[in-house]
Enzyme design. Structure first.
Site, PDB file in Angstrom:
ATOM      1  N   ASP A   1     -11.030   7.802   0.135  1.00  0.00           N
ATOM      2  CA  ASP A   1      -9.883   8.647   0.427  1.00  0.00           C
ATOM      3  C   ASP A   1     -10.071   9.947  -0.337  1.00  0.00           C
ATOM      4  O   ASP A   1     -10.231   9.942  -1.565  1.00  0.00           O
ATOM      5  CB  ASP A   1      -8.596   7.942  -0.012  1.00  0.00           C
ATOM      6  CG  ASP A   1      -7.366   8.774   0.335  1.00  0.00           C
ATOM      7  OD1 ASP A   1      -7.319   9.303   1.456  1.00  0.00           O
ATOM      8  OD2 ASP A   1      -6.475   8.894  -0.519  1.00  0.00           O
TER       9      ASP A   1
ATOM     10  N   GLU B   1     -11.997   9.762   6.016  1.00  0.00           N
ATOM     11  CA  GLU B   1     -11.095  10.459   6.921  1.00  0.00           C
ATOM     12  C   GLU B   1     -11.774  11.729   7.410  1.00  0.00           C
ATOM     13  O   GLU B   1     -12.448  12.412   6.642  1.00  0.00           O
ATOM     14  CB  GLU B   1      -9.810  10.847   6.182  1.00  0.00           C
ATOM     15  CG  GLU B   1      -8.773   9.768   6.147  1.00  0.00           C
ATOM     16  CD  GLU B   1      -7.548  10.227   5.386  1.00  0.00           C
ATOM     17  OE1 GLU B   1      -6.498  10.381   6.011  1.00  0.00           O
ATOM     18  OE2 GLU B   1      -7.664  10.442   4.172  1.00  0.00           O
TER      19      GLU B   1
ATOM     20  N   CYS C   1       6.132  -1.509  -1.321  1.00  0.00           N
ATOM     21  CA  CYS C   1       6.359  -1.773   0.095  1.00  0.00           C
ATOM     22  C   CYS C   1       7.725  -2.450   0.267  1.00  0.00           C
ATOM     23  O   CYS C   1       7.978  -3.484  -0.336  1.00  0.00           O
ATOM     24  CB  CYS C   1       5.249  -2.664   0.639  1.00  0.00           C
ATOM     25  SG  CYS C   1       5.566  -3.190   2.335  1.00  0.00           S
TER      26      CYS C   1
ATOM     27  N   ASP D   1      -3.452   6.574  -3.448  1.00  0.00           N
ATOM     28  CA  ASP D   1      -4.821   6.827  -2.975  1.00  0.00           C
ATOM     29  C   ASP D   1      -5.605   5.539  -2.760  1.00  0.00           C
ATOM     30  O   ASP D   1      -6.379   5.421  -1.809  1.00  0.00           O
ATOM     31  CB  ASP D   1      -5.560   7.725  -3.969  1.00  0.00           C
ATOM     32  CG  ASP D   1      -4.929   9.109  -4.048  1.00  0.00           C
ATOM     33  OD1 ASP D   1      -4.260   9.494  -3.070  1.00  0.00           O
ATOM     34  OD2 ASP D   1      -5.109   9.780  -5.074  1.00  0.00           O
TER      35      ASP D   1
HETATM   36 ZN   LIG Z   1       3.726  -4.491   2.690  1.00  0.00          ZN
END
Ligand SMILES: [Zn+2]
Length: 368
Positions: free
Chosen positions: A188, A270, A343, A353
């Site tokens: 990344d 990327e 999350c 990152d």
């Molecule tokens: Zn998750």
């Protein structure tokens, strides 16, 4: 057939330096002369002069007394100059962002000329590079060239600090078989440290590189005070430092890419548009200095040489917004300032990152 270029330092004799300077001058003269011709022709009837037409004019010009000195330099280098000019015009017409071809200035201090190998007129052997009209020039060759490689062309250049280099291009038969990848790494891009990989490692430029960069900035500031008696001395000092910093960065990028290629079969990155990024407010000028473009070029050819692969993934893939554990898309992480997040779905804690790098790696194993 694929190409590979090697860059070596040249050590011309004083007599050869004079010949090289003459070649740089003639190549520049040819370029500027026909740039001028093309411009006036276009103004006259909106047509452009073709390469073949210009080459014919060049042959005629060389026969005149006034321009007889053009015969003293490598004739292919002059034709190559016309080809470069032709290409510059094509780029201008076909690629909207390319500027109009400009006259080459003596004061730019970046001299170069290119020539093509025909009937073995260029040879690299026993520590010497034999060039047309120049003769054998001493070369510091730090890499062995495989015997099967065929020499195609050479670009001789002189850096602003006065050093000479030859970039020698070879053609080779690609016999590398594609390997089935078993190990994957995701990278990344990171503004300050080049990248963060999916194992949690950062590239980390060695600290002393930064020290040299600082020194370069300081010396550059001194140079901006024009008119001083020691200006030319200072200019060379700055040019040398500049080259030193650029070489250090290059060595570092070679070393890191080599380490990665030795350890992994497939690397995923990327596909970033550096030009757009440099223009954006977030990053600014430092994108140019960071070396990501050069790094990915090194990675690509080193991987391909061993039958391994580099995968570029769509830059719109939300690598930093997707939870690498459960796949939940958290749009709240769009803010670049947010370095860590949890999350909302599976409660995993993420480093921004590292999470992105893991997502990029996952994609590469899907793409194999
Ligand atoms: Zn998750």
């Amino acid at each position: 057939m694929p190409n590979k270029a090697y860059k070596f330092r040249l050590y011309p004799t004083p007599a050869q330096k004079i010949l090289l300077a003459k070649t740089f001058g003639c190549v520049r003269l040819v370029y500027n002369h026909w740039l001028d011709r093309k411009i006036s022709q276009y103004k006259e009837d909106q047509t452009t002069l073709s390469y073949t037409f210009c080459a014919k004019e060049l042959a005629v010009l060389k026969k005149t007394e006034e321009y007889a000195f053009l015969k003293e330099v490598d004739s292919i280098s002059l034709q190559q100059s016309l080809r470069h000019l032709d290409q510059a015009f094509k780029n201008f017409f076909n690629q909207p962002k390319t500027g109009f071809p400009r006259f080459k200035s003596k004061r730019k201090r970046k001299n170069s000329y290119s020539t093509v190998c025909v009937n073995q007129n260029i040879l690299l052997s026993d520590g010497y590079l034999k060039l047309p009209k120049i003769g054998p020039v001493k070369v510091k060759q730090h890499q062995e060239i495989p015997a099967s490689y065929v020499l195609k062309s050479v670009t001789v250049s002189q850096s602003p600090s006065g050093k000479y280099h030859a970039s020698i291009s070879f053609e080779y038969e690609n016999q590398v078989l594609k390997r089935r990848p078993h190990t994957f790494l995701g990278l990344d891009f990171s503004m300050n440290g080049l990248y963060k990989d999916s194992e949690g490692n950062e590239a980390e430029y060695p600290k002393y590189y930064r020290k040299w960069e600082k020194k370069l900035e300081r010396e550059q500031r001194k140079l901006s005070q024009k008119g001083s008696r020691n200006w030319e001395k200072q200019r060379i000092k700055v040019a040398r430092l500049h080259e030193k910093v650029a070489n250090q960065r290059k060595d570092f990028l070679h070393k890191r890419s080599r380490e990665i290629v030795n350890a992994y079969d497939c690397v995923c990155i990327e596909d970033l548009d550096m030009k757009t990024m440099a223009r954006s407010l977030h990053f600014g000028k430092s994108v140019h200095d960071n070396g990501w473009g050069m790094f990915t070029t090194f990675l690509k050819y080193k991987l391909e040489e061993e039958g391994k692969q580099l995968i570029r993934i769509d830059r719109w893939f939300p690598s930093s917004q997707t939870c690498s554990v459960c796949g939940y898309k958290n749009t709240g992480t769009k803010d670049l300032g947010m370095r860590e997040w949890d999350c909302p779905n599976c409660k995993s804690h993420h480093d921004r990152d590292l999470n992105a790098a893991i997502n990029i790696r996952k994609l590469s194993s899907l793409n194999k």
